[in-house]
Design a protein around this motif. Structure first.
Motif, PDB file in Angstrom:
ATOM      1  N   GLY A   1     -13.146   2.142   0.412  1.00 26.77           N
ATOM      2  CA  GLY A   1     -13.242   1.374  -0.816  1.00 26.77           C
ATOM      3  C   GLY A   1     -13.309  -0.123  -0.627  1.00 26.77           C
ATOM      4  N   THR A   2     -13.205  -0.601   0.612  1.00 29.80           N
ATOM      5  CA  THR A   2     -13.257  -2.040   0.852  1.00 29.80           C
ATOM      6  C   THR A   2     -14.674  -2.538   1.095  1.00 29.80           C
ATOM      7  OG1 THR A   2     -12.843  -1.710   3.225  1.00 29.80           O
ATOM      8  CG2 THR A   2     -10.921  -2.038   1.805  1.00 29.80           C
ATOM      9  N   THR A   3     -15.635  -1.623   1.246  1.00 32.53           N
ATOM     10  CA  THR A   3     -17.042  -1.993   1.423  1.00 32.53           C
ATOM     11  C   THR A   3     -17.909  -1.114   0.526  1.00 32.53           C
ATOM     12  OG1 THR A   3     -17.270  -0.461   3.291  1.00 32.53           O
ATOM     13  CG2 THR A   3     -16.736  -2.762   3.825  1.00 32.53           C
ATOM     14  N   ALA A   4     -19.147  -1.550   0.325  1.00 38.03           N
ATOM     15  CA  ALA A   4     -20.040  -0.841  -0.605  1.00 38.03           C
ATOM     16  C   ALA A   4     -20.641   0.423  -0.014  1.00 38.03           C
ATOM     17  CB  ALA A   4     -21.163  -1.777  -1.050  1.00 38.03           C
ATOM     18  N   GLN A   5     -20.519   0.618   1.298  1.00 37.50           N
ATOM     19  CA  GLN A   5     -21.153   1.771   1.943  1.00 37.50           C
ATOM     20  C   GLN A   5     -20.172   2.486   2.842  1.00 37.50           C
ATOM     21  OE1 GLN A   5     -25.221   1.409   3.786  1.00 37.50           O
ATOM     22  NE2 GLN A   5     -24.148   1.943   5.662  1.00 37.50           N
ATOM     23  N   GLY A   6     -20.145   3.806   2.755  1.00 39.12           N
ATOM     24  CA  GLY A   6     -19.396   4.595   3.710  1.00 39.12           C
ATOM     25  C   GLY A   6     -20.220   4.822   4.968  1.00 39.12           C
ATOM     26  N   ARG A   7     -19.610   5.460   5.967  1.00 42.00           N
ATOM     27  CA  ARG A   7     -20.344   5.743   7.209  1.00 42.00           C
ATOM     28  C   ARG A   7     -21.490   6.693   6.909  1.00 42.00           C
ATOM     29  NH1 ARG A   7     -20.317   9.613  11.087  1.00 42.00           N
ATOM     30  NH2 ARG A   7     -18.492  10.696  10.241  1.00 42.00           N
ATOM     31  N   GLU A   8     -22.647   6.456   7.537  1.00 39.19           N
ATOM     32  CA  GLU A   8     -23.819   7.309   7.378  1.00 39.19           C
ATOM     33  C   GLU A   8     -24.439   7.546   8.756  1.00 39.19           C
ATOM     34  OE1 GLU A   8     -26.388   5.340   4.598  1.00 39.19           O
ATOM     35  OE2 GLU A   8     -24.955   5.504   2.949  1.00 39.19           O
ATOM     36  N   ALA A   9     -25.002   8.729   8.959  1.00 41.02           N
ATOM     37  CA  ALA A   9     -25.559   9.040  10.278  1.00 41.02           C
ATOM     38  C   ALA A   9     -26.534  10.199  10.165  1.00 41.02           C
ATOM     39  CB  ALA A   9     -24.446   9.391  11.267  1.00 41.02           C
ATOM     40  N   GLY A  10     -27.366  10.344  11.194  1.00 42.58           N
ATOM     41  CA  GLY A  10     -28.294  11.464  11.214  1.00 42.58           C
ATOM     42  C   GLY A  10     -29.095  11.508  12.495  1.00 42.58           C
ATOM     43  N   ALA A  11     -29.733  12.649  12.730  1.00 45.06           N
ATOM     44  CA  ALA A  11     -30.578  12.828  13.906  1.00 45.06           C
ATOM     45  C   ALA A  11     -31.684  13.817  13.567  1.00 45.06           C
ATOM     46  CB  ALA A  11     -29.762  13.340  15.092  1.00 45.06           C
ATOM     47  N   GLN A  12     -32.851  13.612  14.174  1.00 43.73           N
ATOM     48  CA  GLN A  12     -33.957  14.542  13.976  1.00 43.73           C
ATOM     49  C   GLN A  12     -34.692  14.767  15.289  1.00 43.73           C
ATOM     50  OE1 GLN A  12     -36.345  12.405  11.021  1.00 43.73           O
ATOM     51  NE2 GLN A  12     -37.770  11.739  12.604  1.00 43.73           N
ATOM     52  N   VAL A  13     -35.191  15.988  15.459  1.00 42.61           N
ATOM     53  CA  VAL A  13     -36.024  16.351  16.607  1.00 42.61           C
ATOM     54  C   VAL A  13     -37.336  16.891  16.064  1.00 42.61           C
ATOM     55  CG1 VAL A  13     -36.262  17.820  18.629  1.00 42.61           C
ATOM     56  CG2 VAL A  13     -34.021  16.876  18.043  1.00 42.61           C
ATOM     57  N   THR A  14     -38.446  16.381  16.603  1.00 41.31           N
ATOM     58  CA  THR A  14     -39.776  16.766  16.122  1.00 41.31           C
ATOM     59  C   THR A  14     -40.617  17.262  17.274  1.00 41.31           C
ATOM     60  OG1 THR A  14     -39.617  14.973  14.491  1.00 41.31           O
ATOM     61  CG2 THR A  14     -41.794  15.973  14.824  1.00 41.31           C
ATOM     62  N   TYR A  15     -41.340  18.340  17.024  1.00 40.20           N
ATOM     63  CA  TYR A  15     -42.345  18.812  17.989  1.00 40.20           C
ATOM     64  C   TYR A  15     -43.707  18.769  17.310  1.00 40.20           C
ATOM     65  CZ  TYR A  15     -45.189  21.646  21.055  1.00 40.20           C
ATOM     66  OH  TYR A  15     -46.206  22.084  21.876  1.00 40.20           O
ATOM     67  N   THR A  16     -44.677  18.153  17.973  1.00 42.25           N
ATOM     68  CA  THR A  16     -46.013  17.975  17.408  1.00 42.25           C
ATOM     69  C   THR A  16     -47.065  18.527  18.356  1.00 42.25           C
ATOM     70  OG1 THR A  16     -45.267  15.938  16.312  1.00 42.25           O
ATOM     71  CG2 THR A  16     -47.645  16.312  16.450  1.00 42.25           C
ATOM     72  N   SER A  17     -47.954  19.358  17.816  1.00 37.74           N
ATOM     73  CA  SER A  17     -49.112  19.835  18.571  1.00 37.74           C
ATOM     74  C   SER A  17     -50.346  19.639  17.703  1.00 37.74           C
ATOM     75  CB  SER A  17     -48.948  21.312  18.937  1.00 37.74           C
ATOM     76  OG  SER A  17     -49.114  22.132  17.791  1.00 37.74           O
ATOM     77  N   SER A  18     -51.498  20.037  18.214  1.00 37.86           N
ATOM     78  CA  SER A  18     -52.731  19.880  17.446  1.00 37.86           C
ATOM     79  C   SER A  18     -52.803  20.841  16.257  1.00 37.86           C
ATOM     80  CB  SER A  18     -53.951  20.095  18.349  1.00 37.86           C
ATOM     81  OG  SER A  18     -53.918  21.402  18.910  1.00 37.86           O
ATOM     82  N   LEU A  19     -52.030  21.936  16.303  1.00 34.94           N
ATOM     83  CA  LEU A  19     -52.091  22.948  15.253  1.00 34.94           C
ATOM     84  C   LEU A  19     -50.946  22.864  14.257  1.00 34.94           C
ATOM     85  CD1 LEU A  19     -53.168  26.090  17.315  1.00 34.94           C
ATOM     86  CD2 LEU A  19     -54.602  24.632  15.874  1.00 34.94           C
ATOM     87  N   PHE A  20     -49.787  22.390  14.693  1.00 33.52           N
ATOM     88  CA  PHE A  20     -48.635  22.361  13.793  1.00 33.52           C
ATOM     89  C   PHE A  20     -47.632  21.301  14.236  1.00 33.52           C
ATOM     90  CE2 PHE A  20     -47.414  25.248  17.159  1.00 33.52           C
ATOM     91  CZ  PHE A  20     -46.075  24.946  17.390  1.00 33.52           C
ATOM     92  N   GLN A  21     -46.699  21.039  13.343  1.00 29.94           N
ATOM     93  CA  GLN A  21     -45.611  20.098  13.603  1.00 29.94           C
ATOM     94  C   GLN A  21     -44.349  20.650  12.942  1.00 29.94           C
ATOM     95  OE1 GLN A  21     -45.751  16.246  11.524  1.00 29.94           O
ATOM     96  NE2 GLN A  21     -45.221  15.229  13.444  1.00 29.94           N
ATOM     97  N   VAL A  22     -43.228  20.636  13.671  1.00 29.48           N
ATOM     98  CA  VAL A  22     -41.961  21.087  13.113  1.00 29.48           C
ATOM     99  C   VAL A  22     -40.909  20.005  13.336  1.00 29.48           C
ATOM    100  CG1 VAL A  22     -42.409  23.551  13.356  1.00 29.48           C
ATOM    101  CG2 VAL A  22     -41.390  22.299  15.258  1.00 29.48           C
ATOM    102  N   ARG A  23     -39.980  19.927  12.405  1.00 27.16           N
ATOM    103  CA  ARG A  23     -38.900  18.934  12.518  1.00 27.16           C
ATOM    104  C   ARG A  23     -37.605  19.557  12.021  1.00 27.16           C
ATOM    105  NH1 ARG A  23     -40.184  13.234  10.143  1.00 27.16           N
ATOM    106  NH2 ARG A  23     -41.175  13.132  12.196  1.00 27.16           N
TER     107      ARG A  23
END
Length: 385
Positions: free
Chosen positions: A188-210
Motif C-alpha cells: 500500500g505504500t506504492t501504486a504497483q505491486g510486484r509483477e512478473a512473467g516469462a514466455q517461451v516461443t517456438y517458431t517454424s515456417s508452418l506454425f508458432q507456439v507460445r
C-alpha cells in the motif's frame, strides 16, 4: 601541418562514432467512427436501468495511437546500448496519456547483443501483452482484452527484462517488476505491486507456439487477488476492476498456424486469483478464456478476419462470447483503412461489453445490462510513420 592532420583525424573519428549511433522517431495515428448499441443509461442507485445507442468519433479502436523514439549506440564487440521511449495519445482530441506520464508505454534503456540477447530496464508493456501476436485482431479495442476487462494489456513500471536470441527456433522472454514498497510484494505504500512473467516461443515456417505465465500482485497488500467490493476495498490505481481482473496469475497457451494466404490462431488462458474470500456474487475469482480465428490475406493489400472470443467466470460472473468480423485494406505501406463489426452475447448474470470496461453495472462502466448484448461497428483509417 601536424595540427591540420590531427584535426582531420579527430573529425573523421567523430563522423565514424556518429555513424555508429542511431535514433528513430516513429508513431501511429488511428481514428475512426463508431456505432454501438446496448449502451447503459438511466442509472438508479448504483445500476443502469435501460439501454440506448450512440454514434461517436473514436481514436485507437484498431490500434493505439502512439509516438516514440528508439535508438542504439555501438559499443563494440557486438554489443549495443539501446533505448526506447513511447507514449500514447488520443488522435481525436490530441490529449496525451495523462497520469500515465509522457512515455506511459515504454521508457527503457539497456544492452543488446546478437549472441547473448537483450537486457533492458524501465517502464514497459506488461508481458501479458504477449498474446498480441496470437490474437486475430491484434488486441484491437474489441478482442482478447475485452472479456478479461483489460487484464491482457496493462503497462508495468520498475521492470528488468531479458529477451534471448533465437536458438533452433526457440526464444525466451522474461520480465520482473519490483513493487518498490517496503514489503517485497507490495503493502500500500506504492501504486504497483510486484509483477512478473516469462514466455517461451517456438517458431517454424508452418506454425508458432507460445507458453506464457504472468502474475500481477495487489499493490495494497501484495496478494494475488484484487479489491473486494464486499469489504469496501477501492479499485487499485493502475489496475482494472476488482477480483481476478485486478490481481491474479495467468497461464496462456497460444498457437499460430501458417497456411499460405491463411493464418489460423487459437489460445487458451486460465486466470486465477489466490486467497480471495467473501467476494460479492458476480465478482469472479477465476476465469477461463479462449479464442480462435482466421485471417485471409486475400491480396497483398487486403485482409479479411473472423474470430470468436469466449470467457467463463465463476462466482456468478456468468459467461460471454464475442463474435467479430472485419478486415483492412492497405492504401500504401504506411496507410490502411479498417473495419470491424462485433457483438457480445452475455449469459443471464454476465455483463461483459465490447470494450475492456471496468466491472460493474453503473452507467460509467459502459457495460450492457446483465444478460443483454452489445453490438458495434467501427470504420477508420490508420497511418504509421
Amino acid at each position: 601541418m601536424k595540427k591540420a592532420l590531427a584535426a582531420a583525424a579527430l573529425l573523421t573519428f567523430g563522423v565514424a562514432a556518429h555513424a555508429q549511433s542511431s535514433v528513430t522517431l516513429y508513431g501511429r495515428l488511428d481514428a475512426g467512427l463508431e456505432y454501438m448499441n446496448g449502451v447503459p443509461q438511466n442509472q438508479v442507485g448504483g445500476s443502469a436501468t435501460s439501454s440506448t445507442h450512440r454514434f461517436r468519433a473514436e481514436s485507437g479502436d484498431w490500434g493505439t495511437s502512439l509516438w516514440g523514439l528508439k535508438g542504439s549506440e555501438d559499443l563494440g564487440g557486438g554489443t549495443k546500448a539501446v533505448f526506447q521511449l513511447e507514449g500514447s495519445f488520443n488522435t481525436m482530441t490530441g490529449a496525451g496519456p495523462g497520469g500515465g506520464g509522457l512515455f506511459n508505454r515504454w521508457a527503457t534503456v539497456g544492452f543488446a547483443n546478437d549472441q547473448f540477447g537483450t537486457f533492458t530496464m524501465g517502464r514497459m508493456l506488461f508481458i501479458s501483452n504477449g498474446v498480441w501476436d496470437f490474437d486475430p485482431f491484434g488486441q484491437s479495442n474489441w478482442s482478447s482484452a475485452s472479456l478479461v476487462r483489460g487484464r491482457n494489456w496493462p503497462q508495468s513500471s520498475n521492470n528488468v527484462a531479458y529477451q534471448s536470441p533465437k536458438i533452433a527456433g526457440f526464444d525466451f522472454y522474461g520480465q520482473y517488476a519490483l513493487s518498490n514498497a517496503t514489503n517485497w510484494n507490495g503493502n500500500g505504500t506504492t501504486a504497483q505491486g510486484r509483477e512478473a512473467g516469462a514466455q517461451v516461443t517456438y517458431t517454424s515456417s508452418l506454425f508458432q507456439v507460445r507458453g506464457l505465465y504472468d502474475e500481477i500482485r495487489n499493490p495494497a497488500n501484495g496478494g494475488l487477488f484484487g479489491p473486494n467490493p464486499a469489504a469496501g476495498d477501492p479499485t487499485n490505481t493502475g489496475n482494472i476492476g476488482t477480483g481476478v481482473f485486478a490481481a491474479s496469475r495467468e497461464y496462456s497457451a497460444l498457437l499460430n498456424v501458417f497456411l499460405g494466404q491463411f493464418k489460423i490462431q487459437a489460445a487458451y488462458q486460465a486466470i486465477r486469483s489466490s486467497g480471495a474470500t467473501n467476494y460479492l456474487p458476480g465478482t469472479p475469482t477465476t476465469l477461463d478464456h479462449e479464442w480462435g480465428g482466421i485471417t485471409w490475406q486475400a491480396t497483398p493489400a487486403a485482409a479479411l478476419i473472423a474470430a470468436v472470443y469466449h470467457v467463463n467466470a465463476n462466482n456468478g460472473g456468468g459467461n460471454a462470447t464475442i463474435y467479430t468480423v472485419g478486415g483492412s485494406y492497405n492504401l500504401s505501406k504506411r496507410t490502411l483503412l479498417d473495419l470491424q463489426v462485433a457483438t457480445t452475447q452475455n449469459s443471464k448474470t454476465a455483463n461483459f461489453g465490447l470494450n475492456a470496461n471496468n466491472a460493474g453495472t453503473s452507467v460509467a462502466t459502459d457495460n450492457p445490462l446483465p444478460g443483454h448484448s452489445q453490438t458495434g461497428v467501427y470504420a477508420g483509417i490508420q497511418h504509421s510513420f
